[in-house]
Motif scaffolding. Structure first.
Motif, PDB file in Angstrom:
ATOM      1  N   ARG A 263       0.833  -1.208   0.000  1.00  7.68           N
ATOM      2  CA  ARG A 263       0.000   0.000   0.000  1.00  7.68           C
ATOM      3  C   ARG A 263       0.867   1.257   0.000  1.00  7.68           C
ATOM      4  O   ARG A 263       0.576   2.223  -0.723  1.00  7.68           O
ATOM      5  CB  ARG A 263      -0.931   0.005   1.216  1.00  7.68           C
ATOM      6  N   GLN A 264       1.915   1.262   0.794  1.00 11.77           N
ATOM      7  CA  GLN A 264       2.771   2.445   0.891  1.00 11.77           C
ATOM      8  C   GLN A 264       3.449   2.745  -0.435  1.00 11.77           C
ATOM      9  O   GLN A 264       3.469   3.900  -0.893  1.00 11.77           O
ATOM     10  CB  GLN A 264       3.819   2.234   1.986  1.00 11.77           C
ATOM     11  N   LEU A 265       3.991   1.724  -1.085  1.00 11.29           N
ATOM     12  CA  LEU A 265       4.681   1.929  -2.358  1.00 11.29           C
ATOM     13  C   LEU A 265       3.717   2.333  -3.463  1.00 11.29           C
ATOM     14  O   LEU A 265       3.958   3.302  -4.199  1.00 11.29           O
ATOM     15  CB  LEU A 265       5.426   0.657  -2.750  1.00 11.29           C
ATOM     16  N   ASP A 266       2.626   1.599  -3.593  1.00 13.97           N
ATOM     17  CA  ASP A 266       1.691   1.874  -4.684  1.00 13.97           C
ATOM     18  C   ASP A 266       0.944   3.181  -4.481  1.00 13.97           C
ATOM     19  O   ASP A 266       0.587   3.864  -5.450  1.00 13.97           O
ATOM     20  CB  ASP A 266       0.713   0.711  -4.839  1.00 13.97           C
ATOM     21  N   SER A 267       0.696   3.549  -3.215  1.00 10.85           N
ATOM     22  CA  SER A 267       0.042   4.825  -2.943  1.00 10.85           C
ATOM     23  C   SER A 267       0.945   5.987  -3.370  1.00 10.85           C
ATOM     24  O   SER A 267       0.477   6.949  -3.999  1.00 10.85           O
ATOM     25  CB  SER A 267      -0.299   4.943  -1.464  1.00 10.85           C
ATOM     26  N   TRP A 268       2.231   5.894  -3.057  1.00  6.16           N
ATOM     27  CA  TRP A 268       3.154   6.949  -3.487  1.00  6.16           C
ATOM     28  C   TRP A 268       3.206   7.014  -5.010  1.00  6.16           C
ATOM     29  O   TRP A 268       3.180   8.101  -5.594  1.00  6.16           O
ATOM     30  CB  TRP A 268       4.558   6.668  -2.940  1.00  6.16           C
ATOM     31  N   GLN A 269       3.260   5.867  -5.668  1.00  7.46           N
ATOM     32  CA  GLN A 269       3.328   5.850  -7.125  1.00  7.46           C
ATOM     33  C   GLN A 269       2.061   6.453  -7.736  1.00  7.46           C
ATOM     34  O   GLN A 269       2.126   7.247  -8.682  1.00  7.46           O
ATOM     35  CB  GLN A 269       3.526   4.429  -7.630  1.00  7.46           C
ATOM     36  N   THR A 270       0.896   6.105  -7.185  1.00 13.65           N
ATOM     37  CA  THR A 270      -0.363   6.623  -7.711  1.00 13.65           C
ATOM     38  C   THR A 270      -0.422   8.140  -7.578  1.00 13.65           C
ATOM     39  O   THR A 270      -0.808   8.854  -8.514  1.00 13.65           O
ATOM     40  CB  THR A 270      -1.543   5.980  -6.977  1.00 13.65           C
ATOM     41  N   GLN A 271      -0.034   8.649  -6.410  1.00 16.37           N
ATOM     42  CA  GLN A 271      -0.054  10.096  -6.202  1.00 16.37           C
ATOM     43  C   GLN A 271       0.909  10.806  -7.150  1.00 16.37           C
ATOM     44  O   GLN A 271       0.601  11.876  -7.694  1.00 16.37           O
ATOM     45  CB  GLN A 271       0.300  10.408  -4.753  1.00 16.37           C
ATOM     46  N   GLN A 285      -6.085   3.887  -9.292  1.00 15.65           N
ATOM     47  CA  GLN A 285      -4.717   3.406  -9.454  1.00 15.65           C
ATOM     48  C   GLN A 285      -4.540   2.615 -10.746  1.00 15.65           C
ATOM     49  O   GLN A 285      -3.580   2.817 -11.491  1.00 15.65           O
ATOM     50  CB  GLN A 285      -4.346   2.548  -8.242  1.00 15.65           C
ATOM     51  N   VAL A 286      -5.490   1.720 -11.029  1.00 15.19           N
ATOM     52  CA  VAL A 286      -5.386   0.888 -12.231  1.00 15.19           C
ATOM     53  C   VAL A 286      -5.407   1.738 -13.487  1.00 15.19           C
ATOM     54  O   VAL A 286      -4.635   1.513 -14.428  1.00 15.19           O
ATOM     55  CB  VAL A 286      -6.519  -0.150 -12.245  1.00 15.19           C
ATOM     56  N   CYS A 287      -6.292   2.737 -13.527  1.00 13.46           N
ATOM     57  CA  CYS A 287      -6.381   3.599 -14.707  1.00 13.46           C
ATOM     58  C   CYS A 287      -5.086   4.358 -14.938  1.00 13.46           C
ATOM     59  O   CYS A 287      -4.599   4.466 -16.073  1.00 13.46           O
ATOM     60  CB  CYS A 287      -7.536   4.582 -14.545  1.00 13.46           C
TER      61      CYS A 287
END
Length: 403
Positions: A263-271, A285-287
């Motif tokens: 969650r921490q890694l993917d949340s940073w990437q999404t933002q 996130q997927v889009c």
């Protein structure tokens, strides 16, 4: 001896002059040292630091390591073998960055005394400052329970142990040189070669540090990342080749297949991707991943860790990292986490016997299949919401991801 004779002939009796504001000084013969940028400086530093490390190694027991075996069993040996008296870990060095280990406070003080004496004979000054722990410091590493049950039991006393460790670190004092000389700072975290090490062997502080570094890199690249006139391929390259490596640095050792870290890694990437594309912060996130064509960041880190795990299994048995792993065993910490990661990716034990290229290609295929499956699950579970949010993010002319 041949090397020393060659160096003596190349450097014997040099004479130098100093040019300052057009005025040239008289010739003089340097008594010691090397000129700035001299091509022999690196070779001479290697000769010097090797002598210092050998002296330190000979004087201290350090951390015992298992004796090297003729060959490693499949999957790397899991038990430590008998230890030879001279088989130990005392210090690590990369260029002029050195880290020494000791089994007790007294041994650490003795080790610093030996190092200080060796450097003094070579007339080299170490970067030691009692008020600045960024260069030289001492960190007392606390043991961590190996088993899950032991960790759960230890969690109840975590606050007390934290306070005790802080008190012990603050009370203990080490000196550079003689007692009463310059005090060496004692710390609970230390950054070595860009990796934030902590006294409890956790990686939260390192990951937070890397995310901050990546944030600064993203802001420095905003002229590329946020320019809608540039092709998405160029913006993606800036993200994956310049910004994301700030996060994935040393992921081979700190990456963990946990829900919190994912969650921490993917949340940073999404933002970051939403900011780069000018999308709302709550864009799906997927889009975003599909629009920019990026792999989830936790998958990138996991793939790097698995490739390194494969490399370790093919290193010679006498390499230091392999011997340390054998001493540690597969049932603890990092090794156990990587074994679990390999199982979660569906990697058969035989895959680790492949050559590096075949294994890397297999990991790339597994990563692609993993991401595709995750995107399909997300689309199936949130089809309507994804379509609506995708339209808001990219405009009514954009089509939603395939369901």
């Amino acid at each position: 001896m041949l090397l020393f004779r060659v160096l003596a002939q190349m450097t014997g009796g040099p004479r130098s002059r100093v040019l300052h504001r057009g005025a040239l000084s008289a010739a003089y013969q340097p008594g010691m040292g090397w000129e700035q940028g001299d091509t022999l400086a690196a070779t001479m530093f290697t000769v010097f630091i090797d002598a210092v490390l050998r002296e330190v190694w000979a004087a201290h027991p350090g951390v015992p390591l298992p004796a090297p075996a003729a060959a490693l069993p499949a999957g790397v040996a899991t038990q430590a073998s008998a230890t030879e008296p001279d088989d130990k870990l005392v210090a690590l060095a990369y260029a002029d960055d050195c880290a020494a280990v000791a089994g007790s406070p007294e041994e650490m003080q003795s080790l610093t005394d030996v190092t200080h004496a060796a450097l003094s004979r070579w007339r080299l000054k170490a970067s030691v400052d009692a008020s600045d722990a960024s260069k030289t410091a001492i960190m007392v590493v606390r043991a961590r329970p190996r088993s899950l049950s032991a960790r759960r039991s230890a969690a109840a006393a975590a606050a007390a142990a934290e306070a005790a460790a802080a008190a012990a670190t603050s009370q203990q004092q080490w000196w550079w040189g003689t007692a009463g000389g310059m005090a060496i700072p004692a710390v609970r975290t230390y950054t070595y070669l860009g990796v934030v090490l902590t006294d409890d062997a956790s990686w939260g502080a390192h990951l937070e540090h890397r995310l901050r570094q990546a944030g600064r890199a993203a802001r420095a690249q905003q002229g590329v990342l946020r320019d809608p006139r540039l092709p998405l391929s160029v913006r993606r390259l800036a993200l994956t080749a310049v910004v994301q490596p700030c996060v994935t640095y040393a992921a081979q050792v700190w990456s963990r297949d946990t829900a919190a870290q994912r969650r921490q890694l993917d949340s940073w990437q999404t933002q970051t991707v939403a900011w780069a594309l000018g999308c709302p912060p709550n864009a799906t996130q997927v889009c975003l991943q599909q629009e920019l064509g990026v792999v989830p960041l936790h998958v990138t880190c996991a793939a790097a860790a698995l490739r390194y795990w494969h490399r370790l299994r093919h290193l010679p048995a006498d390499r230091l990292v392999v011997r340390a792993l054998r001493a540690w065993g597969h049932d603890a910490g990092w090794a156990s986490a990587l074994d679990g990661l390999a199982r979660s990716w569906g990697l058969a034990a035989g895959a680790f016997a492949w050559d590096a290229m075949s294994f890397a290609q297999h990991i790339a295929r597994r990563a692609g299949a993993y991401v595709a499956a995750a995107w399909r699950r997300s689309a199936a579970a949130n089809a309507d919401g994804i379509a609506a949010r995708y339209t808001r993010a990219f405009g009514p002319a954009a089509s939603a991801p395939a369901r």
